[in-house]
Design a protein around this motif. Sequence first.
Motif, PDB file in Angstrom:
ATOM      1  N   ALA A  63       0.841  -1.208   0.000  1.00  0.00           N
ATOM      2  CA  ALA A  63       0.000   0.000   0.000  1.00  0.00           C
ATOM      3  C   ALA A  63       0.867   1.246   0.000  1.00  0.00           C
ATOM      4  O   ALA A  63       1.953   1.257   0.569  1.00  0.00           O
ATOM      5  N   ARG A  64       0.354   2.286  -0.648  1.00  0.00           N
ATOM      6  CA  ARG A  64       1.058   3.564  -0.687  1.00  0.00           C
ATOM      7  C   ARG A  64       0.445   4.585   0.269  1.00  0.00           C
ATOM      8  O   ARG A  64       0.927   5.699   0.362  1.00  0.00           O
ATOM      9  N   SER A  65      -0.643   4.204   0.937  1.00  0.00           N
ATOM     10  CA  SER A  65      -1.260   5.111   1.898  1.00  0.00           C
ATOM     11  C   SER A  65      -1.564   4.342   3.179  1.00  0.00           C
ATOM     12  O   SER A  65      -1.796   3.126   3.156  1.00  0.00           O
ATOM     13  N   LEU A  66      -1.564   5.051   4.281  1.00  0.00           N
ATOM     14  CA  LEU A  66      -1.831   4.427   5.569  1.00  0.00           C
ATOM     15  C   LEU A  66      -3.250   3.880   5.619  1.00  0.00           C
ATOM     16  O   LEU A  66      -3.503   2.806   6.164  1.00  0.00           O
ATOM     17  N   SER A  67      -4.192   4.612   5.018  1.00  0.00           N
ATOM     18  CA  SER A  67      -5.587   4.166   5.037  1.00  0.00           C
ATOM     19  C   SER A  67      -5.750   2.838   4.300  1.00  0.00           C
ATOM     20  O   SER A  67      -6.482   1.954   4.751  1.00  0.00           O
ATOM     21  N   HIS A  68      -5.037   2.689   3.164  1.00  0.00           N
ATOM     22  CA  HIS A  68      -5.140   1.431   2.407  1.00  0.00           C
ATOM     23  C   HIS A  68      -4.493   0.283   3.188  1.00  0.00           C
ATOM     24  O   HIS A  68      -5.030  -0.838   3.230  1.00  0.00           O
ATOM     25  N   LEU A  69      -3.357   0.554   3.825  1.00  0.00           N
ATOM     26  CA  LEU A  69      -2.684  -0.472   4.616  1.00  0.00           C
ATOM     27  C   LEU A  69      -3.600  -0.981   5.728  1.00  0.00           C
ATOM     28  O   LEU A  69      -3.763  -2.193   5.912  1.00  0.00           O
ATOM     29  N   LEU A  70      -4.216  -0.055   6.453  1.00  0.00           N
ATOM     30  CA  LEU A  70      -5.093  -0.446   7.556  1.00  0.00           C
ATOM     31  C   LEU A  70      -6.329  -1.168   7.046  1.00  0.00           C
ATOM     32  O   LEU A  70      -6.835  -2.092   7.692  1.00  0.00           O
ATOM     33  N   GLU A  71      -6.813  -0.763   5.885  1.00  0.00           N
ATOM     34  CA  GLU A  71      -7.977  -1.428   5.284  1.00  0.00           C
ATOM     35  C   GLU A  71      -7.666  -2.895   4.987  1.00  0.00           C
ATOM     36  O   GLU A  71      -8.474  -3.788   5.280  1.00  0.00           O
ATOM     37  N   VAL A  72      -6.485  -3.136   4.408  1.00  0.00           N
ATOM     38  CA  VAL A  72      -6.086  -4.513   4.086  1.00  0.00           C
ATOM     39  C   VAL A  72      -5.916  -5.333   5.366  1.00  0.00           C
ATOM     40  O   VAL A  72      -6.387  -6.478   5.461  1.00  0.00           O
ATOM     41  N   ILE A  73      -5.267  -4.747   6.367  1.00  0.00           N
ATOM     42  CA  ILE A  73      -5.033  -5.476   7.618  1.00  0.00           C
ATOM     43  C   ILE A  73      -6.358  -5.791   8.319  1.00  0.00           C
ATOM     44  O   ILE A  73      -6.530  -6.867   8.899  1.00  0.00           O
ATOM     45  N   GLU A  74      -7.324  -4.866   8.241  1.00  0.00           N
ATOM     46  CA  GLU A  74      -8.641  -5.122   8.839  1.00  0.00           C
ATOM     47  C   GLU A  74      -9.316  -6.303   8.155  1.00  0.00           C
ATOM     48  O   GLU A  74      -9.966  -7.131   8.811  1.00  0.00           O
ATOM     49  N   ARG A  75      -9.178  -6.393   6.824  1.00  0.00           N
ATOM     50  CA  ARG A  75      -9.769  -7.527   6.099  1.00  0.00           C
ATOM     51  C   ARG A  75      -9.104  -8.840   6.521  1.00  0.00           C
ATOM     52  O   ARG A  75      -9.775  -9.859   6.694  1.00  0.00           O
ATOM     53  N   LEU A  76      -7.790  -8.791   6.696  1.00  0.00           N
ATOM     54  CA  LEU A  76      -7.080  -9.997   7.132  1.00  0.00           C
ATOM     55  C   LEU A  76      -7.522 -10.404   8.541  1.00  0.00           C
ATOM     56  O   LEU A  76      -7.780 -11.587   8.804  1.00  0.00           O
TER      57      LEU A  76
END
Length: 298
Positions: free
Chosen positions: A68-81
């Motif tokens: 991810a290139r943004s913190l929001s996208h990183l957290l979104e992916v981790i929440e899905r995991l």
Amino acid sequence: MPLIGYARVSTEDQTPLPQSQALKSAGCAEIHEEHASGGNRARPVLARVLERISKGDTLVVVRIDRLARSLSHLLEVIERLEAKGAFFRSIEDPIDTASPQGKFTLQVLGAAAEFERALIRERTKAGLRSARADGRIGGNPGLKARDAGAIRKVRAARVESHFQKLNASAEQWVPEVRRLRPDMPWEDVLRVVNSGLPKESQPWTEARLIRATKTFVKEGLLPEAILGRAVRASKDDRLPAIIAAIKGADPEITLQAICDRLENMRERTPRGRTKWQPSSVKMLLQRAQGLGLLTQSP
């Protein structure tokens, strides 16, 4: 604990080989490579990985910016995991959500993201207040002038936003649609999908579910055959098919839990009653197995 590697490069001229080698050295037996911009969240390979990842798996990247290139996208992916009981690890960054230290780092990142969102909201409000004080009206000048380039950008942003919303909810509906279509009519697929949603989730409508499926088919994330016309099951076969679908989604589900799902779907028993009994479900599961709708023993 299975380790699943994800490697990404931005252009076709670049090679993901160094990342793949590092992921292999880290113990990843399964590695997925993708050529896509980091700013583009609509990445088919990443979407498929997130859809198929299972409880106990760990998604591994060489560096955070490969995911991810943004913190929001990183957290979104981790929440899905986390919703799937899976973990995330970055080899070169101090993040491993399976460890206490990694979880603490994630909490710090989450607080930073919320602070960033608050600053953006405040700057936006201040800008609008300043514009109104100067007699200026907010908006996109290009859109007001009907500029073709500005219109294309807005449309592309809307498509991207729509895809991200669908991608965030994919685990709720994609597995069911993949398993049940086109063998089961959309109305029955819809009821199976909605019966498995958390209580706080917004129920799907048939039209919205079909549109979401068409979007994923267009992106190559679902096969086109899913959109084919379903052959409607006979009245006697419909209930076994629905119960087999519920059992297929969760092989460990209990007979009583299936009863609860059916009552939530407002399905009536073969005798027309609203209250289901485990014995009735067991009988229909046996019929489903006889029809070849269920591979496991009920």
